[in-house]
Motif scaffolding. Sequence first.
Motif, PDB file in Angstrom:
ATOM      1  N   LYS A 161       6.507 -10.715   1.999  1.00  0.00           N
ATOM      2  CA  LYS A 161       8.365 -10.525   1.668  1.00  0.00           C
ATOM      3  C   LYS A 161       8.039  -9.153   0.765  1.00  0.00           C
ATOM      4  O   LYS A 161       9.222  -8.609   0.746  1.00  0.00           O
ATOM      5  CB  LYS A 161       8.476 -11.788   0.927  1.00  0.00           C
ATOM      6  CG  LYS A 161       8.967 -12.496   1.744  1.00  0.00           C
ATOM      7  CD  LYS A 161      10.210 -13.656   1.339  1.00  0.00           C
ATOM      8  CE  LYS A 161      11.417 -14.348   2.232  1.00  0.00           C
ATOM      9  NZ  LYS A 161      11.065 -15.385   3.538  1.00  0.00           N
ATOM     10  N   SER A 192      12.036  -1.561   2.297  1.00  0.00           N
ATOM     11  CA  SER A 192      13.394  -1.310   2.717  1.00  0.00           C
ATOM     12  C   SER A 192      13.675  -0.593   1.532  1.00  0.00           C
ATOM     13  O   SER A 192      14.124  -0.096   1.663  1.00  0.00           O
ATOM     14  CB  SER A 192      13.903  -2.776   3.118  1.00  0.00           C
ATOM     15  OG  SER A 192      12.398  -3.375   3.184  1.00  0.00           O
ATOM     16  N   GLU A 245      15.066 -11.016  12.117  1.00  0.00           N
ATOM     17  CA  GLU A 245      16.086  -9.653  11.608  1.00  0.00           C
ATOM     18  C   GLU A 245      16.148  -9.149  10.603  1.00  0.00           C
ATOM     19  O   GLU A 245      16.814  -8.930  10.625  1.00  0.00           O
ATOM     20  CB  GLU A 245      17.657 -11.489  10.899  1.00  0.00           C
ATOM     21  CG  GLU A 245      18.350 -11.916  12.014  1.00  0.00           C
ATOM     22  CD  GLU A 245      17.030 -13.070  12.773  1.00  0.00           C
ATOM     23  OE1 GLU A 245      15.684 -13.408  12.757  1.00  0.00           O
ATOM     24  OE2 GLU A 245      17.631 -13.891  13.603  1.00  0.00           O
ATOM     25  N   HIS A 246      15.475  -9.140   9.590  1.00  0.00           N
ATOM     26  CA  HIS A 246      15.090  -8.210   8.159  1.00  0.00           C
ATOM     27  C   HIS A 246      15.132  -7.002   9.216  1.00  0.00           C
ATOM     28  O   HIS A 246      15.371  -6.140   8.523  1.00  0.00           O
ATOM     29  CB  HIS A 246      13.629  -8.860   7.531  1.00  0.00           C
ATOM     30  CG  HIS A 246      14.759  -9.808   7.155  1.00  0.00           C
ATOM     31  ND1 HIS A 246      13.826 -11.048   7.332  1.00  0.00           N
ATOM     32  CD2 HIS A 246      14.462 -10.473   5.524  1.00  0.00           C
ATOM     33  CE1 HIS A 246      14.253 -12.620   6.843  1.00  0.00           C
ATOM     34  NE2 HIS A 246      14.753 -11.949   5.639  1.00  0.00           N
ATOM     35  N   TYR A 247      13.911  -6.696  10.215  1.00  0.00           N
ATOM     36  CA  TYR A 247      13.896  -5.397  10.699  1.00  0.00           C
ATOM     37  C   TYR A 247      14.492  -5.290  11.035  1.00  0.00           C
ATOM     38  O   TYR A 247      15.153  -3.381  11.174  1.00  0.00           O
ATOM     39  CB  TYR A 247      12.448  -5.685  11.222  1.00  0.00           C
ATOM     40  CG  TYR A 247      11.164  -6.544  10.710  1.00  0.00           C
ATOM     41  CD1 TYR A 247      10.706  -5.631   9.827  1.00  0.00           C
ATOM     42  CD2 TYR A 247      10.540  -7.393  10.684  1.00  0.00           C
ATOM     43  CE1 TYR A 247       9.378  -5.518   8.994  1.00  0.00           C
ATOM     44  CE2 TYR A 247       8.963  -7.931  10.077  1.00  0.00           C
ATOM     45  CZ  TYR A 247       8.751  -7.064   9.618  1.00  0.00           C
ATOM     46  OH  TYR A 247       7.925  -6.917   8.493  1.00  0.00           O
ATOM     47  N   TYR A 267       9.703  -5.324   1.039  1.00  0.00           N
ATOM     48  CA  TYR A 267      11.849  -5.565   0.607  1.00  0.00           C
ATOM     49  C   TYR A 267      11.238  -4.564   0.208  1.00  0.00           C
ATOM     50  O   TYR A 267      12.027  -3.430  -0.122  1.00  0.00           O
ATOM     51  CB  TYR A 267      11.929  -6.934  -0.966  1.00  0.00           C
ATOM     52  CG  TYR A 267      12.354  -7.845  -0.364  1.00  0.00           C
ATOM     53  CD1 TYR A 267      13.997  -7.597   0.931  1.00  0.00           C
ATOM     54  CD2 TYR A 267      11.658  -8.979  -0.052  1.00  0.00           C
ATOM     55  CE1 TYR A 267      14.651  -8.561   1.644  1.00  0.00           C
ATOM     56  CE2 TYR A 267      12.490 -10.491   0.728  1.00  0.00           C
ATOM     57  CZ  TYR A 267      13.850  -9.847   1.826  1.00  0.00           C
ATOM     58  OH  TYR A 267      14.726 -10.751   2.028  1.00  0.00           O
ATOM     59  N   MET A 292       8.056 -13.094   8.134  1.00  0.00           N
ATOM     60  CA  MET A 292       9.271 -11.918   7.531  1.00  0.00           C
ATOM     61  C   MET A 292      10.229 -12.658   9.422  1.00  0.00           C
ATOM     62  O   MET A 292       9.064 -12.653  10.409  1.00  0.00           O
ATOM     63  CB  MET A 292       9.250 -10.553   8.113  1.00  0.00           C
ATOM     64  CG  MET A 292       8.182 -10.388   6.187  1.00  0.00           C
ATOM     65  SD  MET A 292       9.688 -11.227   5.035  1.00  0.00           S
ATOM     66  CE  MET A 292      10.465 -10.333   5.467  1.00  0.00           C
TER      67      MET A 292
END
Lengths: 99, 166
Positions: free
Chosen positions: B3, B10, A4-6, B7, A1
């Motif tokens: 991943k 989140s 940026e995702h976090y 997801y 990951m």
Amino acid sequence: MLLEHYLILSAVVFGIGMTGVLIQRNLILIFMSLELMLNAVNINLAAYSKYLSQISGQVFIIFIMSVAAAEAAVGLALIVSLYRNKQTINSDEFKILKW
Amino acid sequence: MEKAAFYILSFVIIVSSLFMITRKNPVHSVLWMLLTFFSVAGIFIQLNAEFIAATQVIVYAGAILVLYLFVVMLLNPKTHGFAKIPYRYGMTILVVIVFVLQIFMAASMSKVLGIKGVITSEKMAEIGNVKLFGAELFNTYIVPFEIASILLLVAMIGAIVLALRK
């Protein structure tokens, strides 16, 4: 990951918390939205702590948690004493310190 | 796998926090907030912060949330709805603009600045998160740690003084 995702997750949660602070009229829910914003900050610190290969960020999360606990205790005590004086926790009713 | 877990977590965080700020009943809000905190603990586990995840569950989901639940049930549980202010739509638009700008800034300008440390994921797996965390906390950050304990003491005294019936 990627980092940026976090960061995006943290920004979204922070925005939701800010929206909650602005639109709610119940004082307890306003405080809960503040806790949500602090949690978003914690996600940010943990993400940077991982991607910079340092552990200082996690130490700061502990400090933020202790500040959040202190804030919750004092804030809820304030809400209880406000409720004793005015018999409501609607934030529109508290105009004595407005200006 | 990583991943997919990210997801799912989140999604749960965002949906439950949206539910939290829109429920009519404050008790429901508190329970949605519990789900948010547990999912944030999952995110911490993904970020090599197992001790923080445990603390999140114990302190936030265990202590702070029970405190909120006590106050919600002690006081008037009926809600007051959302703010009825004449400039509500303007404020909503402002919030949404700030919010979207934040996301774009996070997505485009995020760079890993600063000095890379030595605690990589491999070292973390070798020594263990809690050991490294404790060494850092009690060697480098011992004075802030003491100040935080004084802060908690002050907050405790303040809460007692404020809530004491005269």
